[in-house]
Write a protein that holds these residues in place. Structure first.
Motif, PDB file in Angstrom:
ATOM      1  N   THR A  13      -1.873   0.908  -5.348  1.00 24.58           N
ATOM      2  CA  THR A  13      -1.085   0.301  -6.410  1.00 24.58           C
ATOM      3  C   THR A  13      -0.825  -1.160  -6.062  1.00 24.58           C
ATOM      4  O   THR A  13      -0.407  -1.476  -4.939  1.00 24.58           O
ATOM      5  N   ASN A  42       2.372  -6.721   1.847  1.00 24.19           N
ATOM      6  CA  ASN A  42       3.556  -6.300   1.090  1.00 24.19           C
ATOM      7  C   ASN A  42       3.302  -6.206  -0.417  1.00 24.19           C
ATOM      8  O   ASN A  42       4.168  -5.752  -1.159  1.00 24.19           O
ATOM      9  N   GLN A  45       0.476  -0.988  -2.189  1.00 24.91           N
ATOM     10  CA  GLN A  45       1.016   0.320  -1.829  1.00 24.91           C
ATOM     11  C   GLN A  45      -0.140   1.308  -1.791  1.00 24.91           C
ATOM     12  O   GLN A  45      -0.863   1.474  -2.779  1.00 24.91           O
ATOM     13  N   SER A  47      -1.276   5.292  -1.171  1.00 24.83           N
ATOM     14  CA  SER A  47      -0.770   6.662  -1.122  1.00 24.83           C
ATOM     15  C   SER A  47      -1.954   7.609  -1.039  1.00 24.83           C
ATOM     16  O   SER A  47      -3.059   7.294  -1.483  1.00 24.83           O
TER      17      SER A  47
END
Length: 125
Positions: A13, A42, A45, A47
């Protein structure tokens, strides 16, 4: 924006699309056929699918080449090249996200720049 490998094991993401994608002709990227969007750690993301106990399944396998400045990550289930991360040998950490993992409709309007990673280390356009 959400990107994922073919099987959905790796999801990435990012808050925004990059202004441009990079098509590199180095010996590795040329074989992968990747289109890179660049981000700081930063801004990304990652997952992964989890098992019933809630622990992460080993999602990616990393590959390093040459002087090992970059670690290319592939989904261990379907084999897609999802992203790369710079190693500790690089002073400014960077993620390269392979936008071939994005829905085609999300990347169709992003400019593609061609980078000569095989020889001059310059953009060709």
């Amino acid at each position: 924006m959400e990107l994922s490998c073919h099987c959905g094991n790796v999801k990435i993401t990012v808050a925004h699309s990059p202004e441009a994608l990079t098509s590199c002709n180095c010996s590795t990227c040329n074989r992968y056929g990747s289109l890179w969007g660049y981000y700081t750690p930063n801004q990304v993301q990652l997952s992964f699918i989890t098992d019933i106990a809630g622990t992460s399944v080993p999602a990616t396998k990393a590959y390093r080449w040459g002087e090992e400045y970059i670690e290319f990550h592939h989904c261990q289930s379907c084999g897609c090249l999802t992203h790369y991360v710079t190693t500790d040998k690089v002073p400014d950490a960077k993620y390269g996200i392979n936008f071939r993992m994005a829905p085609i409709t999300k990347m169709k309007d992003i400019k593609v720049r061609h980078f000569d990673g095989a020889d001059s280390w310059k953009y060709l356009d």
